[in-house]
Scaffold this motif. Structure first.
Motif, PDB file in Angstrom:
ATOM      1  N   GLU A 130       0.794  -1.219   0.000  1.00 60.67           N
ATOM      2  CA  GLU A 130       0.000   0.000   0.000  1.00 60.67           C
ATOM      3  C   GLU A 130       0.829   1.273   0.000  1.00 60.67           C
ATOM      4  OE1 GLU A 130      -3.133   0.017   2.923  1.00 60.67           O
ATOM      5  OE2 GLU A 130      -3.308  -2.171   2.870  1.00 60.67           O
ATOM      6  N   ILE A 131       2.156   1.135   0.033  1.00 62.96           N
ATOM      7  CA  ILE A 131       3.000   2.323   0.046  1.00 62.96           C
ATOM      8  C   ILE A 131       2.784   3.121  -1.243  1.00 62.96           C
ATOM      9  CG2 ILE A 131       4.993   1.119  -0.965  1.00 62.96           C
ATOM     10  CD1 ILE A 131       6.783   2.845   0.861  1.00 62.96           C
ATOM     11  N   PRO A 132       2.614   4.447  -1.153  1.00 67.38           N
ATOM     12  CA  PRO A 132       2.371   5.246  -2.363  1.00 67.38           C
ATOM     13  C   PRO A 132       3.510   5.113  -3.373  1.00 67.38           C
ATOM     14  CG  PRO A 132       1.940   6.526  -0.372  1.00 67.38           C
ATOM     15  CD  PRO A 132       2.573   5.262   0.071  1.00 67.38           C
ATOM     16  N   GLU A 133       3.147   5.147  -4.632  1.00 59.88           N
ATOM     17  CA  GLU A 133       4.146   5.048  -5.702  1.00 59.88           C
ATOM     18  C   GLU A 133       5.067   6.266  -5.637  1.00 59.88           C
ATOM     19  OE1 GLU A 133       5.856   2.940  -8.758  1.00 59.88           O
ATOM     20  OE2 GLU A 133       4.021   2.360  -7.695  1.00 59.88           O
ATOM     21  N   PRO A 134       6.385   6.041  -5.513  1.00 60.88           N
ATOM     22  CA  PRO A 134       7.304   7.192  -5.440  1.00 60.88           C
ATOM     23  C   PRO A 134       7.452   7.876  -6.791  1.00 60.88           C
ATOM     24  CG  PRO A 134       8.540   5.132  -5.462  1.00 60.88           C
ATOM     25  CD  PRO A 134       7.086   4.752  -5.408  1.00 60.88           C
ATOM     26  N   ALA A 135       8.051   9.036  -6.767  1.00 60.22           N
ATOM     27  CA  ALA A 135       8.296   9.777  -8.008  1.00 60.22           C
ATOM     28  C   ALA A 135       9.213   8.967  -8.922  1.00 60.22           C
ATOM     29  CB  ALA A 135       8.917  11.131  -7.688  1.00 60.22           C
ATOM     30  N   ALA A 136       9.161   9.277 -10.198  1.00 57.94           N
ATOM     31  CA  ALA A 136       9.941   8.523 -11.189  1.00 57.94           C
ATOM     32  C   ALA A 136      11.422   8.530 -10.827  1.00 57.94           C
ATOM     33  CB  ALA A 136       9.736   9.130 -12.579  1.00 57.94           C
ATOM     34  N   GLY A 137      12.005   7.331 -10.902  1.00 62.67           N
ATOM     35  CA  GLY A 137      13.434   7.196 -10.645  1.00 62.67           C
ATOM     36  C   GLY A 137      13.811   7.081  -9.185  1.00 62.67           C
ATOM     37  N   ILE A 138      12.816   7.102  -8.285  1.00 60.58           N
ATOM     38  CA  ILE A 138      13.094   7.001  -6.841  1.00 60.58           C
ATOM     39  C   ILE A 138      12.549   5.668  -6.336  1.00 60.58           C
ATOM     40  CG2 ILE A 138      12.655   7.990  -4.563  1.00 60.58           C
ATOM     41  CD1 ILE A 138      12.451  10.703  -5.823  1.00 60.58           C
ATOM     42  N   SER A 139      13.360   4.948  -5.609  1.00 63.68           N
ATOM     43  CA  SER A 139      12.960   3.674  -5.023  1.00 63.68           C
ATOM     44  C   SER A 139      12.301   3.905  -3.670  1.00 63.68           C
ATOM     45  CB  SER A 139      14.186   2.772  -4.868  1.00 63.68           C
ATOM     46  OG  SER A 139      13.892   1.668  -4.039  1.00 63.68           O
ATOM     47  N   ILE A 140      11.459   2.952  -3.268  1.00 67.12           N
ATOM     48  CA  ILE A 140      10.855   3.056  -1.936  1.00 67.12           C
ATOM     49  C   ILE A 140      11.914   2.922  -0.851  1.00 67.12           C
ATOM     50  CG2 ILE A 140       8.592   2.213  -2.660  1.00 67.12           C
ATOM     51  CD1 ILE A 140       9.353  -0.507  -1.426  1.00 67.12           C
ATOM     52  N   TRP A 141      13.088   2.369  -1.202  1.00 67.34           N
ATOM     53  CA  TRP A 141      14.187   2.230  -0.246  1.00 67.34           C
ATOM     54  C   TRP A 141      15.040   3.495  -0.157  1.00 67.34           C
ATOM     55  CZ3 TRP A 141      14.029  -2.143   2.591  1.00 67.34           C
ATOM     56  CH2 TRP A 141      13.302  -3.212   2.070  1.00 67.34           C
ATOM     57  N   ASP A 142      14.799   4.420  -1.070  1.00 66.21           N
ATOM     58  CA  ASP A 142      15.597   5.644  -1.112  1.00 66.21           C
ATOM     59  C   ASP A 142      15.147   6.585   0.007  1.00 66.21           C
ATOM     60  OD1 ASP A 142      16.835   8.135  -1.809  1.00 66.21           O
ATOM     61  OD2 ASP A 142      17.070   7.374  -3.852  1.00 66.21           O
ATOM     62  N   LYS A 143      16.108   7.153   0.706  1.00 67.23           N
ATOM     63  CA  LYS A 143      15.783   8.046   1.810  1.00 67.23           C
ATOM     64  C   LYS A 143      15.092   9.317   1.342  1.00 67.23           C
ATOM     65  CE  LYS A 143      17.799   9.463   6.204  1.00 67.23           C
ATOM     66  NZ  LYS A 143      19.037   9.632   6.994  1.00 67.23           N
ATOM     67  N   SER A 144      15.261   9.652   0.090  1.00 67.57           N
ATOM     68  CA  SER A 144      14.622  10.861  -0.443  1.00 67.57           C
ATOM     69  C   SER A 144      13.139  10.652  -0.732  1.00 67.57           C
ATOM     70  CB  SER A 144      15.331  11.305  -1.726  1.00 67.57           C
ATOM     71  OG  SER A 144      15.228  10.303  -2.724  1.00 67.57           O
ATOM     72  N   ASN A 145      12.663   9.420  -0.626  1.00 68.96           N
ATOM     73  CA  ASN A 145      11.243   9.131  -0.827  1.00 68.96           C
ATOM     74  C   ASN A 145      10.469   9.503   0.436  1.00 68.96           C
ATOM     75  OD1 ASN A 145       8.816   8.130  -1.924  1.00 68.96           O
ATOM     76  ND2 ASN A 145       9.161   6.131  -0.986  1.00 68.96           N
ATOM     77  N   LYS A 146      10.154  10.777   0.564  1.00 67.54           N
ATOM     78  CA  LYS A 146       9.553  11.289   1.790  1.00 67.54           C
ATOM     79  C   LYS A 146       8.121  10.787   1.950  1.00 67.54           C
ATOM     80  CE  LYS A 146      13.151  13.647   2.996  1.00 67.54           C
ATOM     81  NZ  LYS A 146      13.961  13.192   4.136  1.00 67.54           N
ATOM     82  N   LEU A 147       7.846  10.233   3.128  1.00 70.51           N
ATOM     83  CA  LEU A 147       6.518   9.723   3.439  1.00 70.51           C
ATOM     84  C   LEU A 147       6.014  10.338   4.733  1.00 70.51           C
ATOM     85  CD1 LEU A 147       6.907   5.880   2.805  1.00 70.51           C
ATOM     86  CD2 LEU A 147       5.487   7.441   1.490  1.00 70.51           C
ATOM     87  N   GLN A 148       4.727  10.558   4.796  1.00 66.67           N
ATOM     88  CA  GLN A 148       4.116  10.992   6.050  1.00 66.67           C
ATOM     89  C   GLN A 148       3.015  10.042   6.482  1.00 66.67           C
ATOM     90  OE1 GLN A 148       2.816  15.073   5.830  1.00 66.67           O
ATOM     91  NE2 GLN A 148       4.860  15.846   6.344  1.00 66.67           N
ATOM     92  N   GLU A 149       2.397   9.386   5.508  1.00 64.11           N
ATOM     93  CA  GLU A 149       1.254   8.533   5.844  1.00 64.11           C
ATOM     94  C   GLU A 149       1.087   7.453   4.792  1.00 64.11           C
ATOM     95  OE1 GLU A 149      -3.543   9.216   6.216  1.00 64.11           O
ATOM     96  OE2 GLU A 149      -2.222  10.679   7.197  1.00 64.11           O
ATOM     97  N   ILE A 150       0.692   6.267   5.230  1.00 62.38           N
ATOM     98  CA  ILE A 150       0.259   5.213   4.300  1.00 62.38           C
ATOM     99  C   ILE A 150      -1.227   4.996   4.596  1.00 62.38           C
ATOM    100  CG2 ILE A 150       0.644   2.877   3.428  1.00 62.38           C
ATOM    101  CD1 ILE A 150       3.515   3.056   4.380  1.00 62.38           C
ATOM    102  N   TRP A 151      -1.547   4.100   5.548  1.00 64.36           N
ATOM    103  CA  TRP A 151      -2.942   4.043   6.006  1.00 64.36           C
ATOM    104  C   TRP A 151      -3.091   4.793   7.335  1.00 64.36           C
ATOM    105  CZ3 TRP A 151       0.431  -0.069   6.288  1.00 64.36           C
ATOM    106  CH2 TRP A 151       0.690  -0.587   7.556  1.00 64.36           C
ATOM    107  N   ILE A 152      -1.930   5.135   7.928  1.00 62.07           N
ATOM    108  CA  ILE A 152      -1.873   5.925   9.154  1.00 62.07           C
ATOM    109  C   ILE A 152      -0.494   6.581   9.156  1.00 62.07           C
ATOM    110  CG2 ILE A 152      -0.868   4.178  10.711  1.00 62.07           C
ATOM    111  CD1 ILE A 152      -3.030   4.970  12.767  1.00 62.07           C
ATOM    112  N   ASN A 153      -0.247   7.478  10.086  1.00 63.80           N
ATOM    113  CA  ASN A 153       1.042   8.164  10.160  1.00 63.80           C
ATOM    114  C   ASN A 153       2.201   7.163  10.175  1.00 63.80           C
ATOM    115  OD1 ASN A 153       3.332   9.260  12.082  1.00 63.80           O
ATOM    116  ND2 ASN A 153       2.356  11.039  11.145  1.00 63.80           N
ATOM    117  N   THR A 154       3.248   7.433   9.394  1.00 65.65           N
ATOM    118  CA  THR A 154       4.352   6.475   9.255  1.00 65.65           C
ATOM    119  C   THR A 154       5.135   6.278  10.558  1.00 65.65           C
ATOM    120  OG1 THR A 154       5.713   8.283   8.363  1.00 65.65           O
ATOM    121  CG2 THR A 154       4.689   6.778   6.783  1.00 65.65           C
TER     122      THR A 154
END
Length: 420
Positions: free
Chosen positions: A142-166
């Protein structure tokens, strides 16, 4: 201690363990399911009632096991409620806030008094492992699709919420992984000890992906020290007590220093929150001792809380409450560590709870009723010991006969008395 028949004791023990496991699962259910629906939010809002009721029922069911020191702490818990009740006007608090410290004491005593047999620990570990797996599945699907060229493992993939606060997800992963790993180790079976390694991996992967910095650091600390061989853990057990003492004594002055330092930004901007908190706390002298009205901090469109459990304790109960909570933790930790018969499985729980204390410098996981059962249970479970069976005597050897090196000398007086 009141005597009770074994059959009745076993039944009460199973009922008590089921209530405690149910309390922890209800807390995990909030974060695994989320509080986005009205029904879930109602459960969330009622946890300050459900948890004290459950903890009190378990304590009553196990009253026959209570010793003098437990009774003293129960008295302290009750007196704390009566004491802070006197300042409800100043603190803008109610009865359910006043009983928070009592809830902490009751939860630790509950998990200390109830006997978690190996069978119960297998069930408990299996359920917390299921919570961890479901949470991990939801994170990676359910993790939101990151911007093009960014992996979900990349620290620059800023997240605040998925189904609740991260940060909430990270805290849930941390607690479920700590419980699963420590319970498995306490079984002292080879296959169970091996299962802790996938638990480590899942916890590190999940907390990294959701970018919950505090939870990730806590998991790293736990894994590092928990991987030490048993003989090294035993040799270092005094260091654990010293570490607890230094941390709990120094956390308030350190937080105050960081809040007023303009050159340090180690806690990702939380220092601004803390500075505003301390400025508010010190406005009224009495607030510093017994607590103040609920604190919030506005950053842009966000309304934030303390983001520090120790400041949350100061805010709700003042220095009196912070000292009381710290003394209770240190009392339990040192009493566990100074015993010669302390087992290495107990030390894993001690390490895990210290990692929770570290994580609590950035989150409010120690003072909320929906977190207390799944954080402070680790301190209570640190009292659990596996039975030690003594080796049976080998009766093929004459244990009552004289040893080879023993010599018996008959004195002359004895000889004369025999001759008569």
């Amino acid at each position: 201690m009141v005597e009770i028949k074994k059959g009745a004791s076993d039944l009460l023990n199973i009922i008590s363990a089921c209530i405690l496991i149910g309390m922890t699962l209800l807390c995990f259910f909030l974060w695994t399911k989320g509080i986005g629906t009205q029904g879930m939010f109602n459960i969330y809002a009622s946890m300050n009632r459900y948890m004290p009721i459950g903890a009190t029922i378990v304590l009553v069911l196990n009253f026959y096991r209570i010793k003098l020191d437990d009774l003293i702490w129960i008295g302290v818990a009750i007196l704390s409620v009566l004491f802070f009740r006197q300042f409800d006007g100043l603190r803008e608090a109610d009865f359910f806030q006043d009983i928070t410290i009592a809830l902490i004491i009751f939860v630790v005593l509950d998990f200390k008094l109830v006997r978690f047999t190996k069978g119960l620990r297998i069930v408990f570990a299996g359920l917390t492992a299921m919570v961890l797996l479901i949470t991990a599945f939801r994170i990676f699907t359910e993790i939101p699709e990151p911007a093009a060229g960014i992996s979900i493992w990349d620290k620059s993939n800023k997240l605040q919420e998925i189904w609740i606060n991260t940060n909430t997800i990270g805290s849930s992963v941390m607690c479920s992984s700590f419980l699963t790993a420590t319970l498995l180790q306490s079984l002292e079976w080879t296959w169970a000890k091996l299962l802790k390694y996938p638990v480590y991996f899942a916890a590190l992967a999940c907390t990294w992906v959701v970018q919950s910095q505090a939870a990730f650091i806590a998991v790293v600390v736990f894994v590092f020290f928990d991987l030490w061989p048993n003989f090294l853990k035993e040799k270092a057990k005094w260091a654990y007590g010293i570490g607890y003492s230094i941390f709990l004594i120094g956390i308030f002055p350190l937080s105050l220093f960081l809040a007023n330092s303009s050159n340090i930004d180690f806690f990702t901007g939380r220092e601004d929150i803390w500075k505003h908190f301390y400025d508010t706390l010190f406005k009224v002298k009495e607030q510093f001792w017994v607590g103040m009205p609920p604190f919030t901090f506005q950053r842009g469109q966000q309304i934030l809380g303390n983001h520090n459990s120790y400041n949350a304790t100061l805010g709700q109960f003042g220095l009196v409450g912070l000292v009381l909570m710290s003394l209770f933790i240190l009392y339990n930790v040192w009493l566990i560590l100074i015993k010669e018969e302390t087992q290495t499985a107990q030390l894993s729980f001690v390490i895990a709870f210290f990692a929770v204390l570290l994580q609590s410098t950035m989150e409010d996981t120690l003072m909320a009723p929906y977190w207390i059962p799944i954080t402070f249970c680790l301190l209570g479970l640190a009292w659990q010991k596996n039975p030690v069976y003594e080796k049976p005597l080998d009766y093929s050897v004459n244990v009552f006969g004289p040893r080879e090196e023993e010599e018996f000398e008959i004195s002359p007086t004895t000889r004369r008395s025999r001759r008569g």
